[in-house]
Design a protein around this motif. Structure first.
Motif, PDB file in Angstrom:
ATOM      1  N   PRO A  86       0.825  -1.211   0.000  1.00  0.00           N
ATOM      2  CA  PRO A  86       0.000   0.000   0.000  1.00  0.00           C
ATOM      3  C   PRO A  86       0.858   1.260   0.000  1.00  0.00           C
ATOM      4  O   PRO A  86       1.997   1.248   0.466  1.00  0.00           O
ATOM      5  CB  PRO A  86      -0.816  -0.133   1.288  1.00  0.00           C
ATOM      6  N   GLY A  87       0.288   2.355  -0.536  1.00  0.00           N
ATOM      7  CA  GLY A  87       1.021   3.613  -0.648  1.00  0.00           C
ATOM      8  C   GLY A  87       1.432   3.891  -2.083  1.00  0.00           C
ATOM      9  O   GLY A  87       0.770   3.463  -3.026  1.00  0.00           O
ATOM     10  N   ARG A  88       2.545   4.587  -2.231  1.00  0.00           N
ATOM     11  CA  ARG A  88       3.032   4.985  -3.551  1.00  0.00           C
ATOM     12  C   ARG A  88       4.298   4.204  -3.884  1.00  0.00           C
ATOM     13  O   ARG A  88       5.226   4.131  -3.073  1.00  0.00           O
ATOM     14  CB  ARG A  88       3.319   6.496  -3.562  1.00  0.00           C
ATOM     15  N   MET A  89       4.330   3.650  -5.073  1.00  0.00           N
ATOM     16  CA  MET A  89       5.466   2.829  -5.505  1.00  0.00           C
ATOM     17  C   MET A  89       5.920   3.295  -6.880  1.00  0.00           C
ATOM     18  O   MET A  89       5.106   3.515  -7.780  1.00  0.00           O
ATOM     19  CB  MET A  89       5.053   1.359  -5.551  1.00  0.00           C
ATOM     20  N   GLU A  90       7.223   3.461  -7.065  1.00  0.00           N
ATOM     21  CA  GLU A  90       7.798   3.866  -8.349  1.00  0.00           C
ATOM     22  C   GLU A  90       8.675   2.749  -8.892  1.00  0.00           C
ATOM     23  O   GLU A  90       9.576   2.265  -8.210  1.00  0.00           O
ATOM     24  CB  GLU A  90       8.610   5.156  -8.203  1.00  0.00           C
ATOM     25  N   ILE A  91       8.404   2.345 -10.136  1.00  0.00           N
ATOM     26  CA  ILE A  91       9.166   1.271 -10.781  1.00  0.00           C
ATOM     27  C   ILE A  91       9.852   1.840 -12.019  1.00  0.00           C
ATOM     28  O   ILE A  91       9.171   2.238 -12.982  1.00  0.00           O
ATOM     29  CB  ILE A  91       8.248   0.104 -11.178  1.00  0.00           C
ATOM     30  N   PRO A  92      11.181   1.929 -12.039  1.00  0.00           N
ATOM     31  CA  PRO A  92      11.876   2.452 -13.231  1.00  0.00           C
ATOM     32  C   PRO A  92      11.845   1.441 -14.381  1.00  0.00           C
ATOM     33  O   PRO A  92      11.769   0.230 -14.162  1.00  0.00           O
ATOM     34  CB  PRO A  92      13.299   2.673 -12.730  1.00  0.00           C
ATOM     35  N   PHE A  93      11.890   1.955 -15.606  1.00  0.00           N
ATOM     36  CA  PHE A  93      11.937   1.074 -16.776  1.00  0.00           C
ATOM     37  C   PHE A  93      12.774   1.733 -17.866  1.00  0.00           C
ATOM     38  O   PHE A  93      12.950   2.952 -17.895  1.00  0.00           O
ATOM     39  CB  PHE A  93      10.526   0.770 -17.308  1.00  0.00           C
ATOM     40  N   SER A  94      13.281   0.915 -18.762  1.00  0.00           N
ATOM     41  CA  SER A  94      14.023   1.390 -19.929  1.00  0.00           C
ATOM     42  C   SER A  94      13.886   0.352 -21.030  1.00  0.00           C
ATOM     43  O   SER A  94      14.264  -0.804 -20.846  1.00  0.00           O
ATOM     44  CB  SER A  94      15.503   1.614 -19.582  1.00  0.00           C
ATOM     45  N   VAL A  95      13.303   0.777 -22.151  1.00  0.00           N
ATOM     46  CA  VAL A  95      13.028  -0.145 -23.256  1.00  0.00           C
ATOM     47  C   VAL A  95      13.647   0.412 -24.530  1.00  0.00           C
ATOM     48  O   VAL A  95      13.399   1.572 -24.898  1.00  0.00           O
ATOM     49  CB  VAL A  95      11.510  -0.340 -23.461  1.00  0.00           C
ATOM     50  N   ALA A  96      14.458  -0.408 -25.215  1.00  0.00           N
ATOM     51  CA  ALA A  96      15.030   0.003 -26.498  1.00  0.00           C
ATOM     52  C   ALA A  96      13.940  -0.065 -27.561  1.00  0.00           C
ATOM     53  O   ALA A  96      13.273  -1.089 -27.714  1.00  0.00           O
ATOM     54  CB  ALA A  96      16.200  -0.902 -26.867  1.00  0.00           C
ATOM     55  N   LEU A  97      13.764   1.038 -28.284  1.00  0.00           N
ATOM     56  CA  LEU A  97      12.761   1.056 -29.342  1.00  0.00           C
ATOM     57  C   LEU A  97      13.209   0.228 -30.535  1.00  0.00           C
ATOM     58  O   LEU A  97      12.427  -0.459 -31.166  1.00  0.00           O
ATOM     59  CB  LEU A  97      12.492   2.504 -29.773  1.00  0.00           C
ATOM     60  N   ARG A  98      14.497   0.310 -30.820  1.00  0.00           N
ATOM     61  CA  ARG A  98      15.074  -0.505 -31.902  1.00  0.00           C
ATOM     62  C   ARG A  98      16.458  -0.940 -31.455  1.00  0.00           C
ATOM     63  O   ARG A  98      17.292  -0.124 -31.113  1.00  0.00           O
ATOM     64  CB  ARG A  98      15.166   0.294 -33.193  1.00  0.00           C
ATOM     65  N   GLN A  99      16.682  -2.258 -31.436  1.00  0.00           N
ATOM     66  CA  GLN A  99      17.982  -2.773 -31.024  1.00  0.00           C
ATOM     67  C   GLN A  99      19.062  -2.367 -32.022  1.00  0.00           C
ATOM     68  O   GLN A  99      18.791  -2.240 -33.213  1.00  0.00           O
ATOM     69  CB  GLN A  99      17.942  -4.304 -30.907  1.00  0.00           C
ATOM     70  N   CYS A 100      20.259  -2.168 -31.541  1.00  0.00           N
ATOM     71  CA  CYS A 100      21.377  -1.780 -32.408  1.00  0.00           C
ATOM     72  C   CYS A 100      21.615  -2.865 -33.455  1.00  0.00           C
ATOM     73  O   CYS A 100      21.783  -4.044 -33.120  1.00  0.00           O
ATOM     74  CB  CYS A 100      22.635  -1.566 -31.566  1.00  0.00           C
ATOM     75  N   GLY A 101      21.582  -2.496 -34.712  1.00  0.00           N
ATOM     76  CA  GLY A 101      21.787  -3.439 -35.796  1.00  0.00           C
ATOM     77  C   GLY A 101      20.557  -4.252 -36.158  1.00  0.00           C
ATOM     78  O   GLY A 101      20.613  -5.102 -37.036  1.00  0.00           O
ATOM     79  N   GLU A 102      19.457  -3.979 -35.491  1.00  0.00           N
ATOM     80  CA  GLU A 102      18.221  -4.720 -35.765  1.00  0.00           C
ATOM     81  C   GLU A 102      17.668  -4.372 -37.138  1.00  0.00           C
ATOM     82  O   GLU A 102      17.567  -3.220 -37.517  1.00  0.00           O
ATOM     83  CB  GLU A 102      17.176  -4.375 -34.690  1.00  0.00           C
ATOM     84  N   GLU A 103      17.319  -5.393 -37.884  1.00  0.00           N
ATOM     85  CA  GLU A 103      16.719  -5.195 -39.193  1.00  0.00           C
ATOM     86  C   GLU A 103      15.211  -5.034 -39.015  1.00  0.00           C
ATOM     87  O   GLU A 103      14.543  -5.899 -38.460  1.00  0.00           O
ATOM     88  CB  GLU A 103      17.015  -6.385 -40.113  1.00  0.00           C
TER      89      GLU A 103
END
Length: 319
Positions: A86-103
């Motif tokens: 209960p209360g306030r919880m913060e969850i960080p995230f980081s998502v690559a939109l396009r992987q390096c070298g991804e076709e």
């Protein structure tokens, strides 16, 4: 009641797909503890197209909404099943939109909100709570700009086009007094423009037998969609900027300065299934009793009391 909120790391929500991950925090507020079966973050980007009634006739009834083009569709598990205190919880995230070298089959077109074409990127957070409880979710739009590798290395040197508007350049009927008395307006304008710069130029009213009511610059989008073997094109108004009000002095240079609106414009795109182009139209509105009677009309439609000149406009983004 529990709530979930997305807070991207950037307040302007602008990201470049290859070099900058989409990151931030998921903020969960709850008066009591919550059991869940996982917290997932999904990113979806697509080109959505539609043909409105009147644009394609019979075809419109068959192809009212065209199948969207998927640009990105990925889902990431942020947390596995567990409990939220209960209360306030913060969850960080980081998502690559396009992987390096991804076709990728599709390029990341810039965000654009048009009349018939919309290029949109959405991020959704889902807190899965099983069959007995409704999942908690929230969705937010973020903005994609071109990768630095796709930007022009040079500063855009505006391509200046000289134009003139007279009774003889008009392809639509004019009031008899305009045809007989005549008028001449000359000017120049940049027709290749960086999205971060204004459209600039100048205009001069050299002569006019009929008093001028106003002079406006219309910014137009030209959206084309491929439907089978047919291309449906529609031109619509984005914004109108008045550069003169009333009967301006003759032979006085008037500056043209039009700031491009965010999201409603993007780099000129010529793709296979669709294209997004732009143009500017200089509109001279002459004094007429008829114009006061018909005050409500489409400003892109030629009228007896209007003189118009359209120029193609290429929009680019530079480093």
């Amino acid at each position: 009641m529990a709530t979930v909120e997305l807070k991207p790391s950037r307040s302007n929500r602008i990201y470049r797909p290859s070099s900058e991950p989409f990151d931030g925090k998921i903020v969960i507020s709850s008066p009591s503890s919550i059991s869940h079966y996982g917290i997932r973050l999904s990113i979806n980007g697509s080109v959505n197209m539609q043909v409105r009634g009147g644009s394609a006739g019979v075809i419109e009834s068959l192809y009212g909404v065209v199948k969207p083009i998927t640009i990105v569709n990925k889902s990431v598990e942020i947390k596995s099943s567990g409990k939220i205190a209960p209360g306030r919880m913060e969850i960080p995230f980081s998502v690559a939109l396009r992987q390096c070298g991804e076709e990728s089959m599709e390029r990341f077109y810039e965000t654009f909100h048009g009349s018939n074409i919309s290029i949109q990127y959405l991020v959704t957070v889902d807190i899965l709570r099983g069959y007995l409880h409704k999942s908690l979710s929230t969705t937010m739009e973020f903005i994609i700009q071109s990768d630095k590798a796709e930007l022009l290395n040079r500063t855009v040197s505006p391509e200046i086009v000289i134009f003139y508007i007279t009774q003889d350049t008009q392809r639509h009927p004019l009031l008899p007094e305009l045809r007989s008395g005549g008028f001449r307006v000359t000017g120049k304008m940049s027709t290749q423009c960086c999205l971060s710069d204004p459209i600039s130029g100048e205009l001069t009213v050299e002569a006019s037998a009929v008093p001028i009511r106003s002079i406006d610059i219309h910014l137009l989008r030209v959206e084309s969609i491929l439907l089978g073997e047919k291309i449906v094109t529609e031109t619509s108004l984005i914004q109108s900027t008045q550069i003169a009000d009333g009967d301006v002095c003759r032979n006085m240079t008037l500056p043209i300065y039009v700031i491009l609106p965010r999201l409603l414009t993007c780099p000129t795109a010529l793709a296979g299934p669709f294209s997004i182009e732009f143009k500017v139209t200089v509109v001279i509105n002459f004094e007429s009793k008829l114009s006061k009677v018909q005050s409500k009309f489409d400003p892109t439609t030629p009228r007896l009391w209007l003189a118009m000149e359209s120029l193609p406009l290429e929009l680019v983004r530079t480093k």
